[in-house]
Design an enzyme around this catalytic site. Sequence first.
Site, PDB file in Angstrom:
ATOM      1  N   THR A 143      82.619 102.950  20.383  1.00 38.89           N
ATOM      2  CA  THR A 143      82.854 102.112  19.196  1.00 38.89           C
ATOM      3  C   THR A 143      81.707 101.128  18.943  1.00 38.89           C
ATOM      4  O   THR A 143      81.748 100.368  17.977  1.00 38.89           O
ATOM      5  CB  THR A 143      84.144 101.269  19.355  1.00 38.89           C
ATOM      6  OG1 THR A 143      84.004 100.471  20.532  1.00 38.89           O
ATOM      7  CG2 THR A 143      85.373 102.148  19.456  1.00 38.89           C
ATOM      8  N   LYS A 144      80.705 101.120  19.791  1.00 45.03           N
ATOM      9  CA  LYS A 144      79.651 100.100  19.681  1.00 45.03           C
ATOM     10  C   LYS A 144      78.590 100.512  18.650  1.00 45.03           C
ATOM     11  O   LYS A 144      78.651 101.597  18.091  1.00 45.03           O
ATOM     12  CB  LYS A 144      79.035  99.835  21.058  1.00 45.03           C
ATOM     13  CG  LYS A 144      80.078  99.396  22.110  1.00 45.03           C
ATOM     14  CD  LYS A 144      80.674  98.026  21.838  1.00 45.03           C
ATOM     15  CE  LYS A 144      81.995  97.763  22.540  1.00 45.03           C
ATOM     16  NZ  LYS A 144      81.960  97.438  23.932  1.00 45.03           N
ATOM     17  N   ASN A 145      77.608  99.643  18.428  1.00 47.18           N
ATOM     18  CA  ASN A 145      76.658  99.899  17.333  1.00 47.18           C
ATOM     19  C   ASN A 145      75.676 101.038  17.621  1.00 47.18           C
ATOM     20  O   ASN A 145      75.132 101.632  16.699  1.00 47.18           O
ATOM     21  CB  ASN A 145      75.902  98.620  16.970  1.00 47.18           C
ATOM     22  CG  ASN A 145      76.822  97.591  16.324  1.00 47.18           C
ATOM     23  OD1 ASN A 145      77.990  97.881  16.056  1.00 47.18           O
ATOM     24  ND2 ASN A 145      76.309  96.406  16.064  1.00 47.18           N
TER      25      ASN A 145
END
Length: 389
Positions: free
Chosen positions: A188-190
């Site tokens: 879910t991170k960038n």
Amino acid sequence: MAEYGQNFLVFGSPFIGEEEVAEVAHCIRTGWLGTGPKVARFEREFAAYKDIPPERAAAVNSCTAALHVSMIAAGLQPGDEVITTPLTFCATVNAIIHAGATPVLADVNPVTMNIDPAMIEDRITSRTRAVIPVHFAGRPCDMDAICAIAEKHSLKIIEDCAHAIETEYRGQKAGTMGDFGCFSFYVTKNIVTGEGGMVLARNEAEVSRVKMLALHGMTKDAWHRFGDEGHKHYFVAECGFKYNMMDIQAAIGIHQLARVESNWLRRREIWKQYQLAFADLPVIRPAPDQAETRHGHHLYTLLIDESRSGISRDAFLDAMTAAEIGVGVHYLSIPEHPYYQNRFGWKPEQWPHAMRIGRQTVSLPLSAKLTDSDVERVVSVVREILSLH
Ligand SMILES: *Cc1c(COP(=O)(O)O)cnc(C)c1O
């Protein structure tokens, strides 16, 4: 788990391109799956993105691992205290415990939601050795104040940059201001690599220690043992961990990194649309950016105060899910969880700002993958839910 319906907007869904698919395929075809040339390239390119020399980056298999080995490399000993924020993912606190140290919480500033430097000073004892600021949602912590406190009390700073890949503070990049910077490439991170993390450290000796700790404490990794230079013995120098990143993961990360700025621009655009669209609603929106900072725009969060909004946070979450929009909660404050209550005797009320935020916060979808019509759908559903109350 049931499969999502066709229209369900999955929270934090990553933007993955054909370049990643091709690079992973290349990895599998060559048969070099483990730590090797692609990990080395990912480290080099990530360091370049952060404007630091390549020798100062070490890829690992999660941010939790990054935090853990950074604390060991920082020289923490049992009984040492590490100050962090109660408004973070459990991994920040668990890593402190894994490193054998004792976590101490300092409440957040209610506007920035980041750890409050005055609260850090309040919690310092003769046993305090380190502080872990978390750049929450991508907003940089007050690093001038935190660095001054660390200097005054000889504390190590380990930045938790899980939300802060693109974040900057007064011209400095997140993860390069403290002694160590720890990044996450969780789904879910960038930037995503499936699971993955990175440590940036101030000097080469610390990075070497981190790399060794992340691979069983061995003096040579497989790429250097099984290369074409002939057999080389390795030696175990300390009892390390199994935290190395694989080339399959780096294959994804290399192309994610190449797109990090265009994705950031897209999320900033969505962020601005949300800010405008929700201006007249009975909710609290994210505070404006501080001067001379760059927000990483990892999470867009609204605070739903039932007495003002006419709906409870949890009812709002349910209504969003019923409208097929995935939402997140970042985070219930750390002392809300039974493990920490039982082990440390913590009660949420001791950190009132983090407690209130944790009970009111909702994260809306903010992926670069969202289409204009996805964003319009989120806006209209949020407006509908809140105007019905
Ligand atoms: C995601 C996250 C972590 C843990 O990252 P992993 O790569 O999943 O181990 C740590 N801290 C914060 C603030 C996070 O959001």
